[in-house]
Write an enzyme that holds these catalytic residues in place. Structure first.
Site, PDB file in Angstrom:
ATOM      1  N   LYS A 208      34.671  44.960  28.467  1.00  0.00           N
ATOM      2  CA  LYS A 208      34.108  45.491  29.711  1.00  0.00           C
ATOM      3  C   LYS A 208      35.153  46.193  30.592  1.00  0.00           C
ATOM      4  CE  LYS A 208      32.092  42.016  31.503  1.00  0.00           C
ATOM      5  NZ  LYS A 208      32.799  41.172  32.132  1.00  0.00           N
TER       6      LYS A 208
ATOM      7  N   ARG B 211      27.436  37.918  38.472  1.00  0.00           N
ATOM      8  CA  ARG B 211      27.551  36.984  37.346  1.00  0.00           C
ATOM      9  C   ARG B 211      26.551  35.847  37.459  1.00  0.00           C
ATOM     10  NH1 ARG B 211      33.360  38.201  36.192  1.00  0.00           N
ATOM     11  NH2 ARG B 211      33.936  37.225  34.240  1.00  0.00           N
TER      12      ARG B 211
ATOM     13  N   ARG C 218      44.425  38.036  23.092  1.00  0.00           N
ATOM     14  CA  ARG C 218      44.656  39.062  24.123  1.00  0.00           C
ATOM     15  C   ARG C 218      45.909  38.723  24.931  1.00  0.00           C
ATOM     16  NH1 ARG C 218      40.067  40.609  28.491  1.00  0.00           N
ATOM     17  NH2 ARG C 218      40.376  38.500  29.279  1.00  0.00           N
TER      18      ARG C 218
ATOM     19  N   ARG D 276      46.795  35.496  29.704  1.00  0.00           N
ATOM     20  CA  ARG D 276      46.111  35.083  30.927  1.00  0.00           C
ATOM     21  C   ARG D 276      45.804  33.604  30.800  1.00  0.00           C
ATOM     22  NH1 ARG D 276      41.119  39.090  32.287  1.00  0.00           N
ATOM     23  NH2 ARG D 276      40.119  37.091  32.684  1.00  0.00           N
TER      24      ARG D 276
ATOM     25  N   ARG E  55      34.373  29.577  29.284  1.00  0.00           N
ATOM     26  CA  ARG E  55      33.918  30.834  29.898  1.00  0.00           C
ATOM     27  C   ARG E  55      32.685  31.370  29.181  1.00  0.00           C
ATOM     28  NH1 ARG E  55      38.977  34.472  29.573  1.00  0.00           N
ATOM     29  NH2 ARG E  55      37.724  36.070  30.542  1.00  0.00           N
TER      30      ARG E  55
HETATM   31  P1  AMP Z   1      37.077  38.628  34.645  1.00  0.00           P
HETATM   32  O1  AMP Z   1      38.361  39.341  34.782  1.00  0.00           O
HETATM   33  O2  AMP Z   1      35.907  39.476  35.107  1.00  0.00           O
HETATM   34  O3  AMP Z   1      36.866  38.014  33.296  1.00  0.00           O
HETATM   35  O4  AMP Z   1      37.130  37.401  35.685  1.00  0.00           O
HETATM   36  C1  AMP Z   1      38.084  36.368  35.569  1.00  0.00           C
HETATM   37  C2  AMP Z   1      37.610  35.129  36.319  1.00  0.00           C
HETATM   38  O5  AMP Z   1      37.449  35.447  37.716  1.00  0.00           O
HETATM   39  C3  AMP Z   1      36.260  34.592  35.891  1.00  0.00           C
HETATM   40  O6  AMP Z   1      36.361  33.753  34.749  1.00  0.00           O
HETATM   41  C4  AMP Z   1      35.839  33.830  37.140  1.00  0.00           C
HETATM   42  O7  AMP Z   1      36.528  32.598  37.262  1.00  0.00           O
HETATM   43  C5  AMP Z   1      36.330  34.751  38.251  1.00  0.00           C
HETATM   44  N1  AMP Z   1      35.302  35.755  38.616  1.00  0.00           N
HETATM   45  C6  AMP Z   1      35.369  37.105  38.473  1.00  0.00           C
HETATM   46  N2  AMP Z   1      34.259  37.699  38.915  1.00  0.00           N
HETATM   47  C7  AMP Z   1      33.443  36.706  39.351  1.00  0.00           C
HETATM   48  C8  AMP Z   1      32.129  36.672  39.894  1.00  0.00           C
HETATM   49  N3  AMP Z   1      31.408  37.783  40.075  1.00  0.00           N
HETATM   50  N4  AMP Z   1      31.613  35.448  40.224  1.00  0.00           N
HETATM   51  C9  AMP Z   1      32.330  34.313  40.057  1.00  0.00           C
HETATM   52  N5  AMP Z   1      33.546  34.270  39.509  1.00  0.00           N
HETATM   53  C10 AMP Z   1      34.114  35.450  39.163  1.00  0.00           C
END
Ligand code: AMP
Length: 214
Positions: A13, A88, A127, A160, A171
């Site tokens: 994404k 989300r 990753r 990460r 996740r």
């Molecule tokens: P991502 O980089 O989009 O995979 O986000 C990394 C982490 O940030 C996720 O696993 C969540 O813990 C948090 N996070 C990012 N966006 C959201 C969201 N819209 N709602 C809740 N947690 C979020």
């Protein structure tokens, strides 16, 4: 154009969002990136978000929705934006609907990138990212030229903390239970376009561009 990219963690994404935003000349808004920046800078929001992120859980809506609202109200979003990683939860989707109504604007399209769990786990556990510029690597498919060193900026290439195997599984589970219902939610509104996330980066990007004009 105002669009959302949906899809499980590891479906590409972030990469697809960056390519698409450049093509459409609109900003990408990634709540994950915003949280990581807050963690990096040690802000109060970052400290609260880190607790959830490190466990592979979602940051609560009350922290996330306000952050997003502030961002989409900024000037550079006036002509459109691409949301990567938001909404989300159904609560976030409903909050977004209210925000957009208040701003007298509407979503144009929601693209869902689909990928099987085994492929996701392989991609995420291998990753690596640059701690300085955020460039993404894969240990097998696209490793950095020098071990642990970013090709672009010379920064340190790290894993990460939420890409460790246990957290990845959590996740995915969180995605299936809390985020996947958004696919039906947007499909019922006639906004959803499905894209197969298997294959190379350019291949998936072409598929996304195709569904945007179909
Ligand atoms: P991502 O980089 O989009 O995979 O986000 C990394 C982490 O940030 C996720 O696993 C969540 O813990 C948090 N996070 C990012 N966006 C959201 C969201 N819209 N709602 C809740 N947690 C979020």
């Amino acid at each position: 154009m105002r669009l959302i990219l949906l899809g499980p963690p590891g479906c590409g994404k972030g990469t697809q969002a960056a390519l698409l935003a450049e093509y459409l000349k609109i900003p990408t808004i990634s709540t994950g990136e915003m949280f990581r920046a807050a963690v990096h800078h040690g802000t109060e929001l970052g400290q609260r978000a880190a607790e959830f992120m490190n466990r592979g859980e979602l940051v609560p809506d009350e922290l996330t929705v306000g952050l997003l609202e502030e961002r989409i109200s900024q000037k550079d979003c006036a002509q459109g934006f691409l949301l990567d990683g938001f909404p989300r939860t159904l609560g976030q989707a409903e909050a977004l609907k209210g925000m957009l109504q208040d701003m007298s604007i509407a979503l144009d399209v929601v693209v869902d990138i689909a990928l099987e769990d085994e492929v996701i786990i392989g991609r995420l556990c291998d990753r690596r990212v640059c701690a300085d510029c955020g460039k993404t690597y894969h240990l097998v498919a696209s490793p950095p030229k020098g071990e642990g060193v970013c090709d672009e900026c010379g920064g340190k290439v790290i894993q990460r903390s939420d890409d460790r195997p246990d957290t990845v599984r959590n996740r995915l589970e969180v995605y299936r239970t809390q985020t996947e219902p958004l696919i039906g939610y947007y499909r019922r509104q006639g906004l959803l376009k499905d894209v197969d996330g298997h294959g190379g980066m350019d291949e998936v990007q072409s598929r996304i561009r195709e569904v945007l004009v179909s």
